[in-house]
Design an enzyme around this catalytic site. Structure first.
Site, PDB file in Angstrom:
ATOM      1  N   LYS A  54       0.948  -1.080  -0.107  1.00  0.00           N
ATOM      2  CA  LYS A  54       0.333  -0.388   0.004  1.00  0.00           C
ATOM      3  C   LYS A  54       0.684   1.162   0.124  1.00  0.00           C
ATOM      4  O   LYS A  54       1.256   1.776   1.277  1.00  0.00           O
ATOM      5  CB  LYS A  54      -0.983   0.170   1.494  1.00  0.00           C
ATOM      6  CG  LYS A  54      -2.144   1.598   1.289  1.00  0.00           C
ATOM      7  CD  LYS A  54      -2.835   0.962   2.503  1.00  0.00           C
ATOM      8  CE  LYS A  54      -3.920   2.187   2.499  1.00  0.00           C
ATOM      9  NZ  LYS A  54      -3.097   3.839   2.014  1.00  0.00           N
TER      10      LYS A  54
HETATM   11  P1  ATP Z   1     -10.156   5.822   1.240  1.00  0.00           P
HETATM   12  O1  ATP Z   1      -9.937   6.389   0.469  1.00  0.00           O
HETATM   13  O2  ATP Z   1     -10.722   4.291   1.536  1.00  0.00           O
HETATM   14  O3  ATP Z   1     -11.294   6.967   2.061  1.00  0.00           O
HETATM   15  P2  ATP Z   1      -8.053   7.363   2.720  1.00  0.00           P
HETATM   16  O4  ATP Z   1      -8.106   8.352   0.741  1.00  0.00           O
HETATM   17  O5  ATP Z   1      -7.951   7.801   3.806  1.00  0.00           O
HETATM   18  O6  ATP Z   1      -9.063   5.911   2.397  1.00  0.00           O
HETATM   19  P3  ATP Z   1      -5.944   4.950   2.223  1.00  0.00           P
HETATM   20  O7  ATP Z   1      -7.019   4.741   3.556  1.00  0.00           O
HETATM   21  O8  ATP Z   1      -4.734   5.000   2.622  1.00  0.00           O
HETATM   22  O9  ATP Z   1      -6.817   6.062   1.764  1.00  0.00           O
HETATM   23  O10 ATP Z   1      -5.912   3.842   1.543  1.00  0.00           O
HETATM   24  C1  ATP Z   1      -7.015   3.704  -0.104  1.00  0.00           C
HETATM   25  C2  ATP Z   1      -5.629   4.490  -0.704  1.00  0.00           C
HETATM   26  O11 ATP Z   1      -4.622   3.819  -0.853  1.00  0.00           O
HETATM   27  C3  ATP Z   1      -6.457   4.304  -2.299  1.00  0.00           C
HETATM   28  O12 ATP Z   1      -7.264   5.016  -1.800  1.00  0.00           O
HETATM   29  C4  ATP Z   1      -5.418   4.708  -2.824  1.00  0.00           C
HETATM   30  O13 ATP Z   1      -4.846   6.271  -2.476  1.00  0.00           O
HETATM   31  C5  ATP Z   1      -3.814   4.487  -2.187  1.00  0.00           C
HETATM   32  N1  ATP Z   1      -3.172   2.565  -2.237  1.00  0.00           N
HETATM   33  C6  ATP Z   1      -1.553   2.849  -2.202  1.00  0.00           C
HETATM   34  N2  ATP Z   1      -1.908   2.076  -2.975  1.00  0.00           N
HETATM   35  C7  ATP Z   1      -2.385   1.144  -3.277  1.00  0.00           C
HETATM   36  C8  ATP Z   1      -2.917  -0.465  -3.911  1.00  0.00           C
HETATM   37  N3  ATP Z   1      -1.764  -1.373  -3.918  1.00  0.00           N
HETATM   38  N4  ATP Z   1      -3.979  -0.695  -4.731  1.00  0.00           N
HETATM   39  C9  ATP Z   1      -4.767  -0.005  -3.863  1.00  0.00           C
HETATM   40  N5  ATP Z   1      -4.565   1.632  -3.869  1.00  0.00           N
HETATM   41  C10 ATP Z   1      -3.714   2.150  -3.235  1.00  0.00           C
END
Ligand code: ATP
Length: 816
Positions: free
Chosen positions: A466
């Site tokens: 991630k």
């Molecule tokens: P959310 O988008 O779930 O509301 P957020 O914007 O705070 O929460 P995170 O909780 O950090 O984001 O997790 C989701 C985000 O992680 C995705 O929107 C994307 O930008 C990021 N991401 C990084 N690596 C990946 C991956 N391998 N697959 C999908 N998303 C990823």
């Protein structure tokens, strides 16, 4: 727009399966406070009462002589005078003074003699330019009919009578909430006539007075049925006005009108003092209601031409397009032409908060219901027989088609024109995904550890690193145009000229067009490694000059949604991933595939998680490899789980919260804010609900940055859509413009905070314990902050809470 006949337009939809009602839709609407949500005070009721009295006032023949609410009386600036405040206000209004003594009066008297509207318009227009200090507001609008609609001599009662007689015929009694509503007979306008804006305003009024979501949808559906049967050309304007949008979100059309500008327009147009408008707004907490009251108390010489939904929509667009001072005359025009509750909703549209609780989800249901309703009426306006079960099934099917079309193509202009020209059956064909139109991304559910992942995903899955950067949806069309969109569908293309310059190298010769889902991260060229998010955040946000780039970036591609003219979203993830790998080339440090590991072994997952953290990532994304693991646009899906390093135990995810107020610092923090009041966003009630105070995690540099930023965003009083307890009142209120990522130890029920109030407990909200500031989330707008339902979900998902018996609804996969 070519238009189909009413009967052929509503062909039954194909047998698509329905979607479930979202959990948020199941939740009963809360009594949202009129302003500050003081504990124990039935504020909404107070507001409703005063609104009801206003409505009565509207209907009254001599509304000016009615007493205003006791609240208004209490604080009226001229409260020593015995007459009722409203009456007194008319007597003392500065506008009246101007009318009595100034040139406008002369023109009006002249006009009375001549009884000729056109010359009067001209005269007033010139006069106003010359003689009032209101040019800024009336400006060029004085050339339109609205300027002629001036207040007249108080002794002349005729226009008021005219208005009240008119009220019975002009739609002031229109009732889309009526049981057994007949979309043709109960509409007061005729076939092919423009849909009156008052009918829509009445619809909003009824919705606002309704608590249950089902009934709200029914009211909107009734109105939309009439629109579909009488003048479907107006459907688009009605839709945009209902959800308070002017264009597809990705076009970024903003009204850009400050509340003070609106207050000035109301003051000038009604002759009320600006100070009075401000006090009233502070008391009532809703400039829309203040505008409506002010409008009602005006007498008019000429009955203004009724507003239509098209006029209002077009004028709002014109306001958005015009700059600075040029906006005011158009607002003035709209305002003076408004009647009854029209003023309330026009002003609320301009503020950006309708406060009727209609978001996209309810709109789709209402539109689907309207389509089903409308096709039940044959040419003789008689209802066709259809069983309740068939009707329900039809509504579900059509809602699903509409939602799917919108997910693929979030553009109502296109959806509505397709509906009207090709009908429902071809909607998905014509409103398909295409490069250049950003999609709402698929999102993941948080988890708190490998064992939770194992419990939740039963079939095969893969784990991906991630990456801690910025989501980037990269679109390339057949002509070679490339655009990069943010998580929020904003166009970020000019932020990444370096990616654009080299993007062609990453695709193989077979590729003509595509949509890639990816994360952009900061990249250390020398060490050949990922850099933390903080480095990426130092990059300029717009119009970056490629020569000046200091922070290099690498794209980590993790999904392929579209390839060579074909949408891939219905394919499962394994197939999409294969197509991504087959059609693109990796270039180290520039474009790489997400590092992944297909395993179901908990030890392997744990090891892979630790590697991801060593590689400067946030944790893992765990994705189902099952056959049905399609790309679920605009959904927070259980097919994707996120596992972040810091939350292997505890809450499971950080929250993204809106800063709504600041507390003056003491000791070392003197001269800046020492703490802040944060809120989540409740999309159902369209309000920001306080969730915690925060002071931890902020170093001196952060505090200085925040102090500087919020200096530009202070407001004298909280917005009417902030919900908080008076005991938490900050020293300074802020506009809801910035989102912070916050971590906490856990979530608990709170007697003072309002987050998710009514979801878990009817009276208590949820608050964060030991909240810690992590970073500013520039990529999220205030309305994208963690929503009340998500807060409730995080609360419920804690071990200590899980062990307690709960009847609360699950936070299902659904469109967000
Ligand atoms: P959310 O988008 O779930 O509301 P957020 O914007 O705070 O929460 P995170 O909780 O950090 O984001 O997790 C989701 C985000 O992680 C995705 O929107 C994307 O930008 C990021 N991401 C990084 N690596 C990946 C991956 N391998 N697959 C999908 N998303 C990823």
């Amino acid at each position: 727009m070519a238009q189909r006949s009413i009967t052929s337009f509503f062909k039954p939809a194909g047998g698509t399966s329905g979607t479930e009602e979202s959990s948020s839709a199941k939740r009963s609407r809360q009594e949202s406070p009129q302003s500050h949500g003081k504990i124990g005070e039935p504020e909404k009721k107070v507001q409703r009462k005063s609104e009801e009295s206003d409505k009565k006032e509207n209907k009254s023949k001599n509304s000016e002589t009615k007493k205003e609410s006791p609240k208004a009386k209490k604080t009226s600036p001229k409260s020593k005078i015995k007459a009722s405040p409203l009456k007194k206000e008319i007597k003392l209004s500065p506008f009246k003074k101007e009318v009595t003594a100034g040139p406008i009066q002369k023109q009006i008297s002249g006009a009375k003699k001549e009884a000729n509207l056109i010359p009067l318009k001209k005269e007033i227009s010139e006069d106003t330019k010359e003689a009032t200090n209101n040019d800024e507001i009336t400006g060029k609008a004085t050339s339109s009919s609205s300027t002629a609609e001036k207040e007249v001599d108080k002794n002349d009662a005729t226009p008021v009578k005219k208005l009240s007689v008119e009220s019975n015929q002009c739609g002031a009694e229109y009732n889309p909430a009526a049981s057994k509503y007949h979309p043709i007979k109960d509409a007061y306008w005729k076939e092919k006539q423009s849909t009156p804006y008052l009918a829509l305003a009445r619809t909003f009024e009824m919705i606002e007075d309704t608590k249950g979501r089902y009934k709200m949808v029914e009211i909107l559906a009734n109105f939309l049925s009439s629109v579909l049967l009488l003048n479907p050309e107006d459907l688009l304007s009605c839709i945009y006005l209902s959800i308070n949008q002017l264009a597809p979100a990705y076009e970024g059309v903003e009204l850009g009108v400050a509340e003070t500008t609106l207050m000035k327009v109301i003051a000038v147009s009604t002759g009320r003092e600006l100070k009075f408008i401000k006090t009233q707004t502070q008391e009532i907490g809703d400039l829309g209601i203040v505008a409506e009251r002010s409008r009602v108390s005006q007498r008019m010489m000429f009955t203004p031409k009724p507003l239509t939904v098209q006029t209002v929509y077009q004028k709002l667009r014109a306001i958005a397009k015009s700059s600075g001072k040029a906006k005011s005359p158009i607002i003035h025009d709209l305002f003076v032409a408004s009647r009854y509750s029209e003023a309330r909703f026009i002003i609320r549209s301009l503020i950006g908060k309708m406060r009727i609780g209609i978001a996209e989800k309810s709109l789709f249901q209402a539109l689907a219901t309207a389509i089903v309703n409308s096709r039940q009426y044959d040419d003789k306006n008689k209802k066709k027989k259809q069983s309740e079960a068939d009707i329900k099934k039809d509504i579900e099917d059509i809602t699903f088609i509409l939602k799917t079309a919108y997910c693929q193509c979030p553009n109502f202009d296109k959806i509505v024109s397709t509906l009207l020209t090709h009908g429902l059956d071809d909607l998905l064909k014509y409103c398909s995904m295409e490069p250049g139109v950003p999609l709402k991304p698929m999102l993941a559910h948080p988890t708190r550890g490998v064992s939770e992942v194992m419990d939740r995903l039963k079939g095969n899955f893969t784990c991906e690193w991630k990456y801690d950067g910025e989501r980037a949806q990269i679109h390339r069309d057949e002509k070679g145009n490339v655009n990069i969109y943010s998580r929020n569908q904003e166009n970020n293309t000019t932020k990444y000229p370096d990616i654009i310059n080299r993007i062609e190298h990453f695709m193989k010769d077979t590729v003509k067009s595509y949509i890639v889902d990816s994360e952009v991260v900061a990249w250390d060229i020398e060490q050949k490694q990922i850099l933390p998010f903080q480095v990426l955040s130092t990059r300029k946000r717009k119009n970056v000059d490629v020569e000046e780039i200091k922070v290099q970036v690498c794209v980590y591609a993790f999904d392929l949604l579209y390839l060579n003219g074909e949408a891939l979203t219905s394919k499962n993830f394994e197939e999409r991933r294969q197509l991504l790998r087959d059609n693109f080339n990796e270039v180290e440090g520039e474009f790489q595939f997400a590092t992944s590991c297909d395993t179901n072994d908990p030890d392997d997952i744990q090891g892979f998680l630790e590697n991801s953290i060593k590689g400067n990532c946030e944790g893992l994304m765990i994705k189902s490899l099952d056959n049905d693991a399609s790309y679920e646009i605009a959904k927070r899906s259980h097919k994707w789980l996120k596992l972040k390093k810091d939350y292997l135990t505890g809450v499971g995810d950080s929250l993204d919260l809106v800063v709504i107020g600041g507390y003056i610092g003491k000791g070392k923090r003197t001269g800046m804010y020492g703490g802040f009041l944060l809120a989540c966003y409740d999309d159902e009630n369209e309000e920001y609900q306080s969730i915690c105070k925060i002071g931890t995690g902020l170093n001196d540099e952060d505090l200085n940055t925040h102090a500087k930023f919020f200096k530009e965003h202070t407001i004298p009083t909280p917005k009417s859509y902030y919900r908080f307890d008076s005991s938490l009142e900050p020293d300074t209120w802020f506009e809801a413009v910035q989102v912070w990522e916050v971590k906490c130890a856990d979530l608990s029920l709170s007697p003072v905070h309002k987050a998710g109030i009514g979801i878990i407990d009817p009276e208590k909200g949820i608050s964060l314990r030991f909240p810690r500031f992590i970073r500013i989330r520039d990529d999220k707008s205030a309305e994208d902050a963690t929503c009340a339902q998500q807060v409730a979900y995080l609360y419920r998902n804690q071990d200590q809470v899980k062990n307690q018996k709960s009847n609360a609804a699950e936070f299902d996969d659904d469109f967000y």
